[in-house]
Design a protein around this motif. Structure first.
Motif, short mmCIF file in Angstrom:
data_model
loop_
_atom_site.label_atom_id
_atom_site.label_comp_id
_atom_site.label_asym_id
_atom_site.label_seq_id
_atom_site.Cartn_x
_atom_site.Cartn_y
_atom_site.Cartn_z
N ASN A 147 -0.05 12.52 -15.45
CA ASN A 147 -0.34 13.95 -15.63
C ASN A 147 -1.83 14.23 -15.75
OD1 ASN A 147 2.43 14.67 -15.55
ND2 ASN A 147 2.62 14.05 -17.70
N TYR A 148 -2.62 13.41 -15.07
CA TYR A 148 -4.07 13.64 -14.95
C TYR A 148 -4.78 13.59 -16.30
CZ TYR A 148 -1.72 15.67 -10.91
OH TYR A 148 -0.88 15.88 -9.85
N ASN A 149 -4.45 12.58 -17.08
CA ASN A 149 -5.06 12.39 -18.40
C ASN A 149 -5.76 11.04 -18.46
OD1 ASN A 149 -4.26 14.85 -19.81
ND2 ASN A 149 -2.17 14.07 -19.63
N GLY A 150 -6.60 10.88 -19.51
CA GLY A 150 -7.29 9.63 -19.72
C GLY A 150 -8.56 9.52 -18.91
N SER B 6 0.84 -1.20 0.00
CA SER B 6 0.00 0.00 0.00
C SER B 6 0.88 1.25 0.00
CB SER B 6 -0.93 0.00 1.21
OG SER B 6 -0.19 0.11 2.42
N ARG B 7 0.27 2.35 -0.41
CA ARG B 7 0.90 3.67 -0.36
C ARG B 7 -0.13 4.67 0.17
NH1 ARG B 7 4.67 0.93 -1.34
NH2 ARG B 7 6.30 1.19 -2.94
N GLU B 8 0.38 5.68 0.86
CA GLU B 8 -0.50 6.74 1.39
C GLU B 8 -0.03 8.08 0.84
OE1 GLU B 8 -1.02 8.81 5.71
OE2 GLU B 8 -1.53 6.66 5.63
N PHE B 9 -0.99 8.87 0.32
CA PHE B 9 -0.67 10.18 -0.26
C PHE B 9 -1.56 11.26 0.35
CE2 PHE B 9 0.18 6.97 -3.58
CZ PHE B 9 1.56 7.18 -3.76
N THR B 10 -0.97 12.43 0.57
CA THR B 10 -1.73 13.57 1.09
C THR B 10 -1.75 14.74 0.11
OG1 THR B 10 0.26 14.37 2.23
CG2 THR B 10 -1.25 12.97 3.50
N SER B 11 -1.10 14.59 -1.02
CA SER B 11 -1.12 15.60 -2.08
C SER B 11 -1.15 14.89 -3.43
CB SER B 11 0.09 16.54 -1.99
OG SER B 11 1.30 15.81 -2.10
N SER B 12 -1.52 15.63 -4.47
CA SER B 12 -1.69 15.05 -5.80
C SER B 12 -0.40 14.39 -6.30
CB SER B 12 -2.14 16.13 -6.78
OG SER B 12 -3.39 16.66 -6.38
N VAL B 13 -0.58 13.32 -7.07
CA VAL B 13 0.55 12.56 -7.62
C VAL B 13 0.40 12.52 -9.14
CG1 VAL B 13 1.81 10.38 -7.56
CG2 VAL B 13 0.53 11.13 -5.55
N PRO B 14 1.19 13.29 -9.88
CA PRO B 14 1.03 13.33 -11.35
C PRO B 14 1.54 12.08 -12.05
CG PRO B 14 2.87 14.70 -10.68
CD PRO B 14 2.20 14.26 -9.41
N VAL C 105 -8.96 9.65 -9.69
CA VAL C 105 -7.98 8.66 -10.15
C VAL C 105 -8.00 8.66 -11.68
CG1 VAL C 105 -7.35 6.23 -10.16
CG2 VAL C 105 -8.29 7.27 -8.08
N TYR C 106 -6.81 8.86 -12.31
CA TYR C 106 -6.71 8.96 -13.77
C TYR C 106 -6.03 7.73 -14.35
CZ TYR C 106 -7.79 13.94 -13.20
OH TYR C 106 -8.39 15.14 -12.89
#
Length: 334
Positions: free
Chosen positions: A52-55, A16-24, A47-48
């Motif tokens: 780079n937030y595409n698709g 698992s991974r934990e994120f608190t800010s956007s991950v491009p 979730v893309y």
């Protein structure tokens, strides 16, 4: 803090991974195309399919998703940071914001009106929205966000049949007690008395006892301002141990607050009073049973956090206690 926890396998298993800010780019995180379940705390995440937030994009609001519809097909993650408390979107019939328009502030099935499969572009005035290809939140999705107006839907032209605003995460409340501004007063009330008289010229033996039960009470309450953002069912705790220690009260160390409720406890306390065995001549001995009553008010600063948005308001904690019973002895010449 808003965050997302992503898991390699379904039902929150595997790495698992934990994120608190956007991950491009999840490739850089060594977690590309391997998300099969996730948990969201606070504001929603998008979730893309591509970096780079595409698709293709899918939105997940606060909660647990043990099995994703499109597992192992995620390459970037974006946190929704807009204020989601008062949403509004305008849909337009033609490109570049032309033609008829429709303003929405709540979730809407466009199949029930005259704007189904009509929209070609939009402007978001407030909040963030999800536009769906089919009713009941089905089909392809488009995330619409404030300050990101879309003048041309391209392939999504004339395909919007359902729209809904995204919900903010559950509010969390941090309470800060402003002890320096507390106000408190005590008073003593006579609730019973016993009298012994010696009219003689010599000291007399006089022995008697008073054993009775008296009602004592504790009342904790919290007052909100009339326009409070804290809704019914939201609760938080206040550390009242300093009040407990300063006035020697039989209270718990914390008081749990919920809008519209207060806490009152009543109990009976038994006290036994013995008169002295000797009363001086020409003396009246009076024993008064006193209940000490306390009234304390303390302002509370509440920081209300909803995802990335926060607000501050003041409330007031009040404690009224009458749990201390004492006997007061007084001699008078007669």
């Amino acid at each position: 803090m808003s965050k997302i926890i992503v898991y390699e396998h379904r039902n929150f298993k595997g790495i698992s991974r934990e994120f608190t800010s956007s991950v491009p780019n999840l490739v850089a995180e060594n977690f590309n195309n391997c998300i099969s379940s996730l948990k969201v705390i606070g504001n929603p995440w998008v979730v893309y399919q591509h970096i780079n937030y595409n698709g293709a994009q899918y939105v997940y609001e606060e909660g647990d998703d043990p099995s994703l519809e499109r597992n192992d097909l995620s390459s970037s993650l974006e946190l929704v940071t807009e204020d989601l408390t008062n949403p509004q979107i305008t849909l337009y019939e033609h490109e570049n914001y032309q033609g008829r328009s429709l303003v929405l502030t709540t979730e809407t099935k466009l199949t029930y009106g005259l704007f189904n499969d009509m929209a070609s572009c939009h402007k978001v005035q407030r909040g963030a929205w999800v536009l769906y290809q089919h009713p009941n939140r089905k089909g392809a999705q488009m995330v619409a966000r404030a300050s990101r107006d879309v003048a041309n839907y391209g392939w999504f032209h004339g395909r919007v049949s359902h729209a809904r605003p995204l919900n903010p995460g559950k509010a969390t409340i941090k309470a800060e007690i402003l002890w320096g501004q507390k106000k408190g007063q005590t008073r003593s009330i006579t609730i019973d008395s016993l009298c012994g008289l010696n009219h003689g010229d010599h000291e007399q033996s006089f022995s008697t006892e008073l054993a009775k039960e008296y009602e004592v009470s504790f009342t904790d309450r919290f007052n909100f301002k009339n326009s409070t953002e804290i809704k019914s069912g939201m609760s938080f705790s206040i550390d009242i141990s300093p009040i407990k220690a300063e006035w020697n009260l039989s209270l718990s160390n914390t008081f749990t607050v919920e809008n519209g409720t207060s806490s009152t406890r009543t109990e009976r306390k038994k006290i036994q009073i013995s008169l002295p065995t000797k009363i001086p001549p020409h003396t009246k001995l009076t024993i008064n049973v006193l209940r000490k009553e306390l009234d304390v008010k303390v302002p509370i600063k509440m920081t209300i956090q909803r995802g990335s948005q926060s607000s501050v308001e003041l409330g007031e904690y009040r404690c009224q206690a009458g749990n201390s019973i004492i006997a007061e002895y007084k001699e008078e010449r007669i």
